[in-house]
Design an enzyme around this catalytic site. Structure first.
Site, mmCIF file in Angstrom:
data_model
loop_
_atom_site.group_PDB
_atom_site.id
_atom_site.type_symbol
_atom_site.label_atom_id
_atom_site.label_comp_id
_atom_site.label_asym_id
_atom_site.label_seq_id
_atom_site.Cartn_x
_atom_site.Cartn_y
_atom_site.Cartn_z
ATOM 1 C CG LEU A 152 40.808 83.640 51.517
ATOM 2 C CD1 LEU A 152 40.891 82.667 50.349
ATOM 3 C CD2 LEU A 152 39.534 84.474 51.429
ATOM 4 C CE1 TYR A 153 47.879 87.793 55.177
ATOM 5 C CE2 TYR A 153 48.576 86.077 56.695
ATOM 6 C CZ TYR A 153 48.837 87.246 56.021
ATOM 7 O OH TYR A 153 50.041 87.880 56.172
ATOM 8 C CB ALA A 154 47.640 80.762 54.841
ATOM 9 C CB THR A 156 45.590 85.373 49.385
ATOM 10 O OG1 THR A 156 46.028 85.834 50.673
ATOM 11 C CG2 THR A 156 44.086 85.211 49.383
#
Length: 338
Positions: A152-154, A156
């Site tokens: 999810l970090y990537a 976003t």
């Protein structure tokens, strides 16, 4: 001399960037909420060093606070904006997804709205090598598609790149996204490998080595990252007149002053070599706890910086032997360890 808004100014990269901007004569408006994702005393120490310098002012604001961010832009009307504030950490996103939605999506939307109102000369924002996700083609090129983020970090950060393109197109805001590759150095984050390895080795505790130590990373020293950010900030993105809508280049745009660049060292280093350099500097052997790959990890990263050299004159200088040594010197002094 210019007024530059730096978000995440009490963070690892942000504090280094703020020092460089002040050193060259710019004024810095620092935005940071000092959140407790990691030891806030380290953030406070970084901020205290900045607040002791002329030309720095701090705004303790949550990036997702729309009204507060808008008011800061209206008051300061910055000439340039560097957005480094984000909920960091790949693994943390597996358990705390809402933090990434709030900071990295809502927060970035607020930055874009602030830029829409204030019309700075350039918005530079941090993306990440993690956007390459499942792509195994090395070195990672900004001209390759990135449709398969694995955290999810990537995701976003990939969304930030798209959001910036839409604002660049609709409102003429020059935007440059910088994909950072494994940043390390003095004043680094305690959740990152070098910090954790150093702490454990000095305490004679085992270190968790994921991927059985066979992972390779494009380790990039923080000073090289900052030089890349400064060079980008001083050279606003422009529309690419050669852009072909029938064969669209993912790194540039024919309808917006927008671009994507890699900021890395451009050399892969095996994790075990990184650990060996640390052992040599500390004069101690690490106790290795070899572990399998974790969810969200990739086996190898390496930045293709051809475009970055051409566009910015970017030339990373610090190899891991020097960079690790400089980190350890800072760590031993700051924590009075050894």
């Amino acid at each position: 001399m210019a007024d530059i808004l730096v978000t995440g100014s009490a963070g690892f990269i942000g504090s280094h960037l703020a020092h460089r901007l002040l050193a060259r004569g710019d004024r810095v408006i620092g935005l940071d909420n000092l959140n407790p994702y990691y030891d806030p005393t380290l953030k406070q120490a970084r901020m205290a060093r900045l607040e002791a310098l002329p030309g720095y002012r701090h705004a303790k604001i949550n990036l997702e606070d729309r009204e507060a961010v808008a008011a800061l832009f209206a008051e300061t009307k910055p000439h340039g904006v560097v957005n480094l504030a984000a909920q960091a950490g790949v693994r943390y996103s597996l358990e705390h997804p809402a933090a990434y939605v709030d900071s990295n999506l809502t927060g970035f939307a607020n930055i874009l709205e602030g830029c829409r109102a204030a019309q700075p000369a350039h918005l530079v924002y941090a993306s990440t090598s993690s956007v390459f996700g499942a792509n195994g083609k090395l070195p990672f090129s900004v001209h390759d598609p990135v449709h398969h983020p694995i955290t999810l970090y990537a995701a976003t950060k990939l969304a930030n790149e798209s959001m910036a393109h839409s604002y660049a197109h609709l409102f003429g805001i020059p935007c440059t996204g910088l994909r950072f590759f494994t940043v390390y150095g003095p004043w680094g984050r305690p959740d990152m490998a070098l910090f954790k390895f150093t702490d454990a080795i000095l305490k004679d505790q085992p270190i968790d080595v994921y991927g059985e130590g066979r992972m390779q990373r494009d380790f990039t020293f923080v000073d090289d990252i900052v030089e890349g950010v400064l060079a980008a900030l001083d050279r606003p993105a422009a529309v690419n007149p050669a852009w072909d809508p029938m064969a669209p280049d993912p790194a540039t745009s024919g309808v917006a002053p927008w671009r994507i660049l890699n900021i890395g060292n451009s050399h892969r280093v095996e994790l075990m070599r990184y650990i060996q350099v640390l052992e040599e500097k500390l004069g101690r052997k690490a106790k290795l706890n070899l572990m399998p790959m974790q969810p969200g990890d990739v086996a190898r990263t390496e930045a293709d910086i051809t475009d970055t050299r051409s566009a910015l004159g970017y030339a990373p200088k610090v190899l891991v032997e020097e960079g690790v040594s400089r980190f350890v010197d800072w760590y031993l002094d700051y924590y009075k360890a050894g």
